[in-house]
Design an enzyme around this catalytic site. Structure first.
Site, PDB file in Angstrom:
ATOM      1  CG  ASP A 197     -12.296  10.858 -39.438  1.00  0.00           C
ATOM      2  OD1 ASP A 197     -12.983  11.901 -39.416  1.00  0.00           O
ATOM      3  OD2 ASP A 197     -12.404   9.949 -38.587  1.00  0.00           O
ATOM      4  CD  GLU A 223      -9.989  13.204 -33.727  1.00  0.00           C
ATOM      5  OE1 GLU A 223      -9.193  13.430 -32.781  1.00  0.00           O
ATOM      6  OE2 GLU A 223     -10.355  12.060 -34.048  1.00  0.00           O
ATOM      7  CG  ASP A 248      -9.414   8.754 -37.191  1.00  0.00           C
ATOM      8  OD1 ASP A 248     -10.513   8.538 -36.650  1.00  0.00           O
ATOM      9  OD2 ASP A 248      -8.589   9.583 -36.757  1.00  0.00           O
ATOM     10  CD  GLU A 279     -15.710  10.115 -30.153  1.00  0.00           C
ATOM     11  OE1 GLU A 279     -15.430  10.534 -31.289  1.00  0.00           O
ATOM     12  OE2 GLU A 279     -15.235   9.071 -29.675  1.00  0.00           O
ATOM     13  CE  LYS A 315     -15.518  12.668 -38.107  1.00  0.00           C
ATOM     14  NZ  LYS A 315     -14.420  12.417 -37.135  1.00  0.00           N
TER      15      LYS A 315
HETATM   16  O1  KIV Z   1     -13.504   7.657 -36.745  1.00  0.00           O
HETATM   17  C1  KIV Z   1     -14.720   7.599 -36.446  1.00  0.00           C
HETATM   18  O2  KIV Z   1     -15.377   6.555 -36.542  1.00  0.00           O
HETATM   19  C2  KIV Z   1     -15.370   8.836 -35.991  1.00  0.00           C
HETATM   20  C3  KIV Z   1     -16.783   8.731 -35.535  1.00  0.00           C
HETATM   21  C4  KIV Z   1     -16.893   7.936 -34.296  1.00  0.00           C
HETATM   22  C5  KIV Z   1     -17.426  10.055 -35.398  1.00  0.00           C
HETATM   23  O3  KIV Z   1     -14.748   9.856 -35.984  1.00  0.00           O
HETATM   24 NA    NA Z   2     -12.534   9.680 -36.360  1.00  0.00          NA
END
Ligand code: KIV
Ligand code: NA
Length: 257
Positions: A83, A115, A44, A182, A113
């Site tokens: 994401d 968070e 994202d 992260e 993914k």
């Molecule tokens: O959105 C993104 O680029 C991420 C990575 C930095 C892991 O979540």
């Molecule tokens: Na992200």
């Protein structure tokens, strides 16, 4: 056939580092896949690096799907992880299943993914995984919570480190196949990596993770703001400027065509 999520767990056991980078369109996805990247993340972060937003928060599920479709058209081998954007899963498992289901059905991505590692997220990860949707976790700095936590390093106090380790373990038990760490202290990332059976992919989390991820525009010199832990491998911004200036000059001088 694309790399499957269970192969990444094997990589961890064999000690082969996992390479992950972000993509948001067809040409970069094709270049990354051709170069042999293992995991391509439709992060994202595209809200910032491709769409010019100040944070990741404004990105919608429709935006995400639009970009993930383009990325998937360029990928033959890598695992594409997508994401789930802000507020497309935080309401709970039902909303998350609807959003993740759309991503898998409409784009060709192999996993999502999301968070956080607090109990509601852990429950959501379990429900998604049981439904057949592979999930990658993401703890430490979680940019969708920027208004609560900022972007500063996490896990600096013992309590905070303990909490992040617990979150990572809970996500792993809930069935996550991997987890992004992260911007946490390097010792904490190493401890999580040795504790978990699933691979850890670090960003600003030191060398003792099972893999590394960066935002592709950050390694190519295409970002407005560079995080301190990123490394520039090519200055494409300068190359583009030079090419555009050369073309402009040729047109103005009537040298092209
Ligand atoms: O959105 C993104 O680029 C991420 C990575 C930095 C892991 O979540
Ligand atoms: Na992200």
């Amino acid at each position: 056939m694309a790399i499957a999520t269970h192969q990444l767990i094997k990589r961890k056991r064999q000690g082969h580092p996992i390479v992950m980078l972000t993509a948001w369109d067809y040409p970069f996805a094709k270049l990354l896949d051709g170069a042999g990247v293992d995991v391509i993340l439709v992060g994202d972060s595209l809200a910032m690096v491709a769409l010019g937003h100040r944070t990741t928060l404004p990105l919608t599920l429709d935006d995400t799907i639009h970009h993930a479709q383009a990325v998937c058209r360029g990928v033959d081998n890598a695992l594409v992880v997508c994401d789930l954007p802000f507020m497309s899963y935080q309401e709970g498992p039902v909303q998350a299943m609807r959003s993740a289901g759309r991503v898998l059905k409409e784009t060709g991505a192999g996993a999502v993914k999301l968070e956080g590692g607090y109990p509601a997220i852990v429950e959501t990860v379990a429900r998604l995984t049981l439904s057949g949707i592979p999930v990658m976790g993401h703890v430490g700095v979680t940019p969708q919570s920027v208004h609560r936590q900022g972007y500063g390093r996490q896990g600096k106090t013992e309590d905070e480190g303990e909490r992040i380790l617990e979150e990572a373990m809970a996500l792993s038990r809930a069935g996550a196949f991997g987890i992004v760490l992260e911007n946490i202290t390097h010792d904490l990332a190493a401890e999580i990596t040795t504790t978990l059976p699933i691979p850890t992919i670090g960003i600003g989390a030191g060398a003792r993770c099972d893999g590394q991820v960066l935002v592709t525009s950050d390694i190519l010199g295409l970002s407005d703001r560079q995080p301190p832990f990123a490394k520039i491998y090519a200055h494409l911004g300068e190359k583009v400027t030079e090419a555009v200036q050369a073309f402009s000059q040729d047109v103005r001088d009537r040298k092209f065509p």
